[in-house]
Design a protein around this motif. Structure first.
Motif, PDB file in Angstrom:
ATOM      1  N   GLN A 142    -131.023  59.895 -24.535  1.00  0.00           N
ATOM      2  CA  GLN A 142    -129.670  59.347 -24.582  1.00  0.00           C
ATOM      3  C   GLN A 142    -129.676  57.840 -24.869  1.00  0.00           C
ATOM      4  OE1 GLN A 142    -126.922  61.022 -24.502  1.00  0.00           O
ATOM      5  NE2 GLN A 142    -127.728  63.033 -23.946  1.00  0.00           N
ATOM      6  N   GLU A 143    -130.831  57.234 -24.714  1.00  0.00           N
ATOM      7  CA  GLU A 143    -130.905  55.788 -24.928  1.00  0.00           C
ATOM      8  C   GLU A 143    -131.118  55.480 -26.408  1.00  0.00           C
ATOM      9  OE1 GLU A 143    -133.613  51.954 -23.494  1.00  0.00           O
ATOM     10  OE2 GLU A 143    -133.779  53.887 -22.482  1.00  0.00           O
ATOM     11  N   GLN A 144    -130.351  54.501 -26.915  1.00  0.00           N
ATOM     12  CA  GLN A 144    -130.451  54.146 -28.325  1.00  0.00           C
ATOM     13  C   GLN A 144    -131.702  53.309 -28.579  1.00  0.00           C
ATOM     14  OE1 GLN A 144    -126.590  52.301 -28.966  1.00  0.00           O
ATOM     15  NE2 GLN A 144    -125.886  54.068 -30.111  1.00  0.00           N
ATOM     16  N   TYR A 145    -132.583  53.861 -29.384  1.00  0.00           N
ATOM     17  CA  TYR A 145    -133.795  53.160 -29.786  1.00  0.00           C
ATOM     18  C   TYR A 145    -133.442  52.138 -30.867  1.00  0.00           C
ATOM     19  CZ  TYR A 145    -138.211  52.548 -32.330  1.00  0.00           C
ATOM     20  OH  TYR A 145    -139.303  52.024 -32.969  1.00  0.00           O
ATOM     21  N   ARG A 146    -134.104  51.002 -30.842  1.00  0.00           N
ATOM     22  CA  ARG A 146    -133.804  49.950 -31.818  1.00  0.00           C
ATOM     23  C   ARG A 146    -134.606  50.172 -33.103  1.00  0.00           C
ATOM     24  NH1 ARG A 146    -131.288  45.268 -29.878  1.00  0.00           N
ATOM     25  NH2 ARG A 146    -130.770  45.388 -27.669  1.00  0.00           N
ATOM     26  N   PHE A 147    -134.019  50.911 -34.016  1.00  0.00           N
ATOM     27  CA  PHE A 147    -134.660  51.132 -35.302  1.00  0.00           C
ATOM     28  C   PHE A 147    -134.646  49.863 -36.150  1.00  0.00           C
ATOM     29  CE2 PHE A 147    -133.842  55.557 -34.257  1.00  0.00           C
ATOM     30  CZ  PHE A 147    -134.881  56.230 -34.879  1.00  0.00           C
ATOM     31  N   LYS A 148    -135.740  49.628 -36.838  1.00  0.00           N
ATOM     32  CA  LYS A 148    -135.808  48.478 -37.746  1.00  0.00           C
ATOM     33  C   LYS A 148    -134.834  48.645 -38.903  1.00  0.00           C
ATOM     34  CE  LYS A 148    -140.694  47.546 -36.777  1.00  0.00           C
ATOM     35  NZ  LYS A 148    -142.070  47.513 -37.367  1.00  0.00           N
ATOM     36  N   TRP A 149    -134.487  49.888 -39.207  1.00  0.00           N
ATOM     37  CA  TRP A 149    -133.567  50.141 -40.312  1.00  0.00           C
ATOM     38  C   TRP A 149    -132.204  49.466 -40.120  1.00  0.00           C
ATOM     39  CZ3 TRP A 149    -134.100  56.035 -39.243  1.00  0.00           C
ATOM     40  CH2 TRP A 149    -135.392  56.467 -39.572  1.00  0.00           C
ATOM     41  N   VAL A 150    -131.733  49.425 -38.884  1.00  0.00           N
ATOM     42  CA  VAL A 150    -130.369  48.958 -38.653  1.00  0.00           C
ATOM     43  C   VAL A 150    -130.251  47.892 -37.565  1.00  0.00           C
ATOM     44  CG1 VAL A 150    -129.233  51.049 -39.457  1.00  0.00           C
ATOM     45  CG2 VAL A 150    -129.972  50.923 -37.108  1.00  0.00           C
ATOM     46  N   GLU A 151    -131.322  47.473 -36.941  1.00  0.00           N
ATOM     47  CA  GLU A 151    -131.204  46.579 -35.784  1.00  0.00           C
ATOM     48  C   GLU A 151    -130.637  45.216 -36.149  1.00  0.00           C
ATOM     49  OE1 GLU A 151    -134.969  45.864 -34.044  1.00  0.00           O
ATOM     50  OE2 GLU A 151    -135.834  44.896 -35.773  1.00  0.00           O
ATOM     51  N   TRP A 170    -125.509  55.269 -38.545  1.00  0.00           N
ATOM     52  CA  TRP A 170    -126.341  54.662 -39.577  1.00  0.00           C
ATOM     53  C   TRP A 170    -127.781  55.151 -39.496  1.00  0.00           C
ATOM     54  CZ3 TRP A 170    -124.278  52.822 -43.669  1.00  0.00           C
ATOM     55  CH2 TRP A 170    -122.986  52.303 -43.614  1.00  0.00           C
ATOM     56  N   VAL A 171    -128.265  55.382 -38.287  1.00  0.00           N
ATOM     57  CA  VAL A 171    -129.619  55.916 -38.135  1.00  0.00           C
ATOM     58  C   VAL A 171    -129.708  57.287 -38.801  1.00  0.00           C
ATOM     59  CG1 VAL A 171    -131.313  56.801 -36.488  1.00  0.00           C
ATOM     60  CG2 VAL A 171    -130.150  54.634 -36.042  1.00  0.00           C
ATOM     61  N   VAL A 172    -128.721  58.140 -38.534  1.00  0.00           N
ATOM     62  CA  VAL A 172    -128.730  59.483 -39.105  1.00  0.00           C
ATOM     63  C   VAL A 172    -128.585  59.429 -40.622  1.00  0.00           C
ATOM     64  CG1 VAL A 172    -127.421  61.644 -39.254  1.00  0.00           C
ATOM     65  CG2 VAL A 172    -127.925  60.653 -37.027  1.00  0.00           C
ATOM     66  N   LEU A 173    -127.707  58.572 -41.114  1.00  0.00           N
ATOM     67  CA  LEU A 173    -127.517  58.477 -42.559  1.00  0.00           C
ATOM     68  C   LEU A 173    -128.792  57.984 -43.252  1.00  0.00           C
ATOM     69  CD1 LEU A 173    -125.525  58.923 -44.856  1.00  0.00           C
ATOM     70  CD2 LEU A 173    -124.787  56.539 -44.606  1.00  0.00           C
ATOM     71  N   VAL A 174    -129.474  57.013 -42.639  1.00  0.00           N
ATOM     72  CA  VAL A 174    -130.745  56.546 -43.195  1.00  0.00           C
ATOM     73  C   VAL A 174    -131.765  57.677 -43.192  1.00  0.00           C
ATOM     74  CG1 VAL A 174    -132.745  55.050 -42.804  1.00  0.00           C
ATOM     75  CG2 VAL A 174    -130.441  54.094 -42.685  1.00  0.00           C
ATOM     76  N   GLY A 175    -131.881  58.393 -42.073  1.00  0.00           N
ATOM     77  CA  GLY A 175    -132.828  59.498 -41.990  1.00  0.00           C
ATOM     78  C   GLY A 175    -132.540  60.574 -43.021  1.00  0.00           C
ATOM     79  N   ASP A 176    -131.267  60.901 -43.200  1.00  0.00           N
ATOM     80  CA  ASP A 176    -130.885  61.888 -44.217  1.00  0.00           C
ATOM     81  C   ASP A 176    -131.242  61.402 -45.617  1.00  0.00           C
ATOM     82  OD1 ASP A 176    -129.923  63.554 -42.277  1.00  0.00           O
ATOM     83  OD2 ASP A 176    -127.800  63.261 -42.743  1.00  0.00           O
ATOM     84  N   THR A 177    -130.995  60.110 -45.862  1.00  0.00           N
ATOM     85  CA  THR A 177    -131.282  59.538 -47.181  1.00  0.00           C
ATOM     86  C   THR A 177    -132.776  59.565 -47.473  1.00  0.00           C
ATOM     87  OG1 THR A 177    -129.359  58.062 -47.003  1.00  0.00           O
ATOM     88  CG2 THR A 177    -131.036  57.487 -48.638  1.00  0.00           C
ATOM     89  N   VAL A 178    -133.580  59.124 -46.513  1.00  0.00           N
ATOM     90  CA  VAL A 178    -135.027  59.102 -46.702  1.00  0.00           C
ATOM     91  C   VAL A 178    -135.555  60.521 -46.934  1.00  0.00           C
ATOM     92  CG1 VAL A 178    -137.238  58.602 -45.583  1.00  0.00           C
ATOM     93  CG2 VAL A 178    -135.349  56.971 -45.402  1.00  0.00           C
ATOM     94  N   GLU A 201    -138.672  62.068 -33.858  1.00  0.00           N
ATOM     95  CA  GLU A 201    -138.030  62.529 -32.626  1.00  0.00           C
ATOM     96  C   GLU A 201    -136.861  61.632 -32.242  1.00  0.00           C
ATOM     97  OE1 GLU A 201    -139.117  63.516 -27.946  1.00  0.00           O
ATOM     98  OE2 GLU A 201    -140.729  63.185 -29.395  1.00  0.00           O
ATOM     99  N   LEU A 202    -137.022  60.322 -32.442  1.00  0.00           N
ATOM    100  CA  LEU A 202    -135.962  59.370 -32.124  1.00  0.00           C
ATOM    101  C   LEU A 202    -134.764  59.561 -33.049  1.00  0.00           C
ATOM    102  CD1 LEU A 202    -138.393  56.374 -31.672  1.00  0.00           C
ATOM    103  CD2 LEU A 202    -137.109  57.497 -29.832  1.00  0.00           C
ATOM    104  N   PHE A 203    -135.045  59.803 -34.326  1.00  0.00           N
ATOM    105  CA  PHE A 203    -133.990  60.113 -35.291  1.00  0.00           C
ATOM    106  C   PHE A 203    -133.284  61.415 -34.894  1.00  0.00           C
ATOM    107  CE2 PHE A 203    -133.599  63.053 -38.989  1.00  0.00           C
ATOM    108  CZ  PHE A 203    -132.386  62.588 -39.490  1.00  0.00           C
ATOM    109  N   HIS A 215    -140.617  65.478 -40.848  1.00  0.00           N
ATOM    110  CA  HIS A 215    -141.234  65.459 -39.516  1.00  0.00           C
ATOM    111  C   HIS A 215    -142.323  64.404 -39.385  1.00  0.00           C
ATOM    112  CE1 HIS A 215    -143.865  68.222 -41.751  1.00  0.00           C
ATOM    113  NE2 HIS A 215    -144.798  68.045 -40.846  1.00  0.00           N
ATOM    114  N   PHE A 216    -142.750  63.799 -40.507  1.00  0.00           N
ATOM    115  CA  PHE A 216    -143.706  62.687 -40.444  1.00  0.00           C
ATOM    116  C   PHE A 216    -143.004  61.330 -40.587  1.00  0.00           C
ATOM    117  CE2 PHE A 216    -147.552  65.370 -42.046  1.00  0.00           C
ATOM    118  CZ  PHE A 216    -147.767  65.802 -40.745  1.00  0.00           C
ATOM    119  N   LEU A 217    -141.704  61.321 -40.383  1.00  0.00           N
ATOM    120  CA  LEU A 217    -140.915  60.092 -40.539  1.00  0.00           C
ATOM    121  C   LEU A 217    -141.472  58.965 -39.671  1.00  0.00           C
ATOM    122  CD1 LEU A 217    -138.168  59.461 -42.066  1.00  0.00           C
ATOM    123  CD2 LEU A 217    -137.087  59.677 -39.821  1.00  0.00           C
TER     124      LEU A 217
END
Length: 331
Positions: free
Chosen positions: A317-326, A66-74, A252-254, A238-240
């Motif tokens: 390797q650690e999953q960051y808690r994105f506000k998009w999907v947390e 979901w993180v990747v799909l959100v990043g791709d969408t944005v 970078e997290l994305f 890159h300014f995400l």
């Protein structure tokens, strides 16, 4: 003659070919797919049943996905930035009546690309798996922040960038579609694959622009290619950022998520460079200036050098808690 004038002359010289490129690489609006072809029909009595199906299938997809799909969408949704940037490139004129062929290309390309963000955004909304307000704020930030891809107004550098990026997005969307299919989400898989198909057509078009420029100004084009690779091809997003963050903090997290999933990796970057070197037949270019010869040597040796660097690279390797999907409780 100054470099800028040479570029303008080359852009004017090959402009008559652009309408042909549009016929070859773009599709008529009346026949190309539209987002509604892949989404529930809001006029249909079965609309809510179809939405329920999307929401159930969406539950099978993991957090990184979901993180990747959100990043791709944005990234796709930030299209206004890309169009305004390309409209300012040397040789592209939108002010003479309907503009020249180059500006017509940019508008037609933008019109095709616009559908990508539309269909993915609507899918995210219907899936019920992301915090849409956070996603929308990220999109607004990305458009508001703009970007600097290191090309200035130089058409040669801009076409190197678009050639590279269209292939990168093709790879990313195709891999996301494959992951969706593996989880039984055939509708999302179809969306991603058809977007990937558009990106490949666009990649081939921009690659052809560069190839045509090589025929007119091989030394100038080669040095522009080398310059872009020395700077590194930065991603459009890159300014995400998320709400409350500084520009670029989320990128970078994305990227770590994309690397973990194998959606877009450091090796993909290298493979794209190899493909461009081969497609433009870099090793066999003739009648080059001394500076261009050095640029070619650099480009030929660069993939091997990047592969050595990639072997030493590490990513989070650690999953960051994105506000998009947390809010989904998937962590």
């Amino acid at each position: 003659m100054p470099e800028k004038n040479i570029r303008l002359e080359v852009m004017q010289a090959i402009e008559p070919q652009v309408d042909g490129f549009m016929e070859q690489f773009l599709m008529p609006i009346e026949t190309i797919w539209q987002p509604s072809d892949f989404l529930p029909d809001s006029e249909s009595d079965s609309f809510f049943d179809e939405v329920h199906k999307i929401r159930e299938e969406a539950k099978e997809l993991g957090y990184d996905f979901w993180v990747v799909l959100v990043g791709d969408t944005v990234t796709e949704e930030a299209l206004p930035t890309y169009e305004s940037w390309l409209m300012d490139v040397e040789g592209i004129d939108q002010h003479d009546e309907k503009g020249n062929s180059w500006s017509r290309w940019v508008r037609a390309w933008t019109a095709e690309e616009n559908r990508h963000g539309d269909v993915l955004n609507k899918y995210l909304y219907l899936s019920g798996r992301v915090n849409m307000r956070e996603v929308e704020m990220t999109t607004q930030h990305l458009i508001n922040d703009g970007f600097d891809i290191g090309t200035d107004r130089d058409p040669y550098k801009n076409f190197v960038y678009t050639t590279f990026q269209e292939l990168a997005t093709n790879i990313s969307h195709k891999r996301v579609g494959k992951l969706a299919k593996e989880k039984g989400n055939l509708s999302l898989s179809k969306m991603c694959n058809i977007i990937a198909g558009d990106e490949m057509r666009h990649h081939l078009a921009y690659s052809e622009f560069v190839k045509t420029i090589f025929g007119e100004d091989p030394s100038g084009m080669l040095m522009a290619f080398a310059d872009m690779m020395k700077k590194k091809i930065v991603m459009p997003a890159h300014f995400l950022r998320e709400s409350g963050q500084s520009a670029g903090k989320a990128f970078e997290l994305f990227s770590d998520c994309a690397q973990r999933l194998g959606v877009y990796t450091a090796q993909d970057y290298i493979d794209i460079l190899k493909k461009l070197n081969a497609s433009w037949d870099i090793e066999n270019l003739r009648s080059l200036s001394e500076s261009a010869e050095k640029a070619r040597d650099y480009l030929v040796k660069l993939p091997e050098r990047l592969e050595r660097i990639a072997q030493r690279m590490s990513f989070g390797q650690e999953q960051y808690r994105f506000k998009w999907v947390e809010a989904n409780g998937m962590l």
